[in-house]
Design a protein around this motif. Structure first.
Motif, PDB file in Angstrom:
ATOM      1  N   GLN A 132       0.803  -1.223   0.000  1.00  0.00           N
ATOM      2  CA  GLN A 132       0.000   0.000   0.000  1.00  0.00           C
ATOM      3  C   GLN A 132       0.840   1.280   0.000  1.00  0.00           C
ATOM      4  OE1 GLN A 132      -3.476  -0.378  -0.296  1.00  0.00           O
ATOM      5  NE2 GLN A 132      -2.563  -2.369  -0.711  1.00  0.00           N
TER       6      GLN A 132
ATOM      7  N   GLN B 238       1.492   7.408   2.442  1.00  0.00           N
ATOM      8  CA  GLN B 238       0.388   7.162   3.369  1.00  0.00           C
ATOM      9  C   GLN B 238       0.862   7.456   4.784  1.00  0.00           C
ATOM     10  OE1 GLN B 238      -2.674   6.269   2.411  1.00  0.00           O
ATOM     11  NE2 GLN B 238      -2.047   6.061   0.269  1.00  0.00           N
TER      12      GLN B 238
ATOM     13  N   LEU C  93      -3.247   4.065   6.562  1.00  0.00           N
ATOM     14  CA  LEU C  93      -2.891   2.664   6.288  1.00  0.00           C
ATOM     15  C   LEU C  93      -3.790   1.698   7.052  1.00  0.00           C
ATOM     16  CD1 LEU C  93       0.997   2.526   6.212  1.00  0.00           C
ATOM     17  CD2 LEU C  93      -0.560   1.698   4.453  1.00  0.00           C
TER      18      LEU C  93
ATOM     19  N   MET D 275      -7.117   1.830   5.246  1.00  0.00           N
ATOM     20  CA  MET D 275      -7.022   1.250   3.908  1.00  0.00           C
ATOM     21  C   MET D 275      -6.918  -0.279   3.968  1.00  0.00           C
ATOM     22  SD  MET D 275      -4.115   2.132   1.051  1.00  0.00           S
ATOM     23  CE  MET D 275      -4.564   3.851   1.041  1.00  0.00           C
ATOM     24  N   LEU D 276      -6.052  -0.760   4.842  1.00  0.00           N
ATOM     25  CA  LEU D 276      -5.902  -2.211   4.987  1.00  0.00           C
ATOM     26  C   LEU D 276      -7.192  -2.828   5.516  1.00  0.00           C
ATOM     27  CD1 LEU D 276      -2.277  -2.272   6.405  1.00  0.00           C
ATOM     28  CD2 LEU D 276      -2.999  -3.234   4.208  1.00  0.00           C
TER      29      LEU D 276
ATOM     30  N   LYS E 283      -9.761  -3.361   3.025  1.00  0.00           N
ATOM     31  CA  LYS E 283      -9.422  -4.455   2.110  1.00  0.00           C
ATOM     32  C   LYS E 283      -9.372  -5.805   2.823  1.00  0.00           C
ATOM     33  CE  LYS E 283      -7.156  -1.349  -1.065  1.00  0.00           C
ATOM     34  NZ  LYS E 283      -5.962  -0.992  -1.817  1.00  0.00           N
TER      35      LYS E 283
END
Length: 120
Positions: free
Chosen positions: A27, A32, A37, A40-41, A44
């Motif tokens: 990523q 970031q 992060l 975002m993680l 996902k």
């Protein structure tokens, strides 16, 4: 809690520790900051606690895989992380290793079914 569940929980923790680095590196082709992060993680499907992520980011930076820069233009200063050139190379190699391991493990796992069916 059953004994099997206790074993699975510990083994999954070990597995996650070994794979979270690849997830984080994946990523960071764009800058970031830590919380972005985590979010975002998480979006996902990779849940990472800030208490796990921040020490990992510091370690990866110390190893030369990440570079960082503070943004003090906002009301709240943020440290942005980005893959270094070495980090890009390491990430590519990690992905190749990951794909090889997945292929090998998939073969091992599926071989059991083949062996039971008389196929080698």
């Amino acid at each position: 809690m059953t004994e099997a569940y206790e074993h699975i929980e510990k083994l999954m923790l070990e597995l996650r520790r070994g794979t979270i680095t690849i997830g984080v590196l994946s990523q960071l082709s764009e800058p970031q900051y830590g919380y972005s992060l985590v979010k975002m993680l998480g979006d996902k499907g990779i849940q990472v606690e800030p208490g796990t992520l921040y020490p990992l980011l510091r370690r990866l930076e110390k190893q030369g895989l990440l570079v960082s820069e503070w943004d003090t233009d906002e009301a709240r200063p943020r440290k942005y992380y980005l893959l270094s050139e070495t980090g890009k190379e390491v990430y590519t190699l990690l992905c190749e290793e990951w794909e090889s391991m997945v292929k090998s493990l998939d073969h091992l796992i599926n071989q059991k079914g083949d062996d039971e069916n008389g196929v080698n």
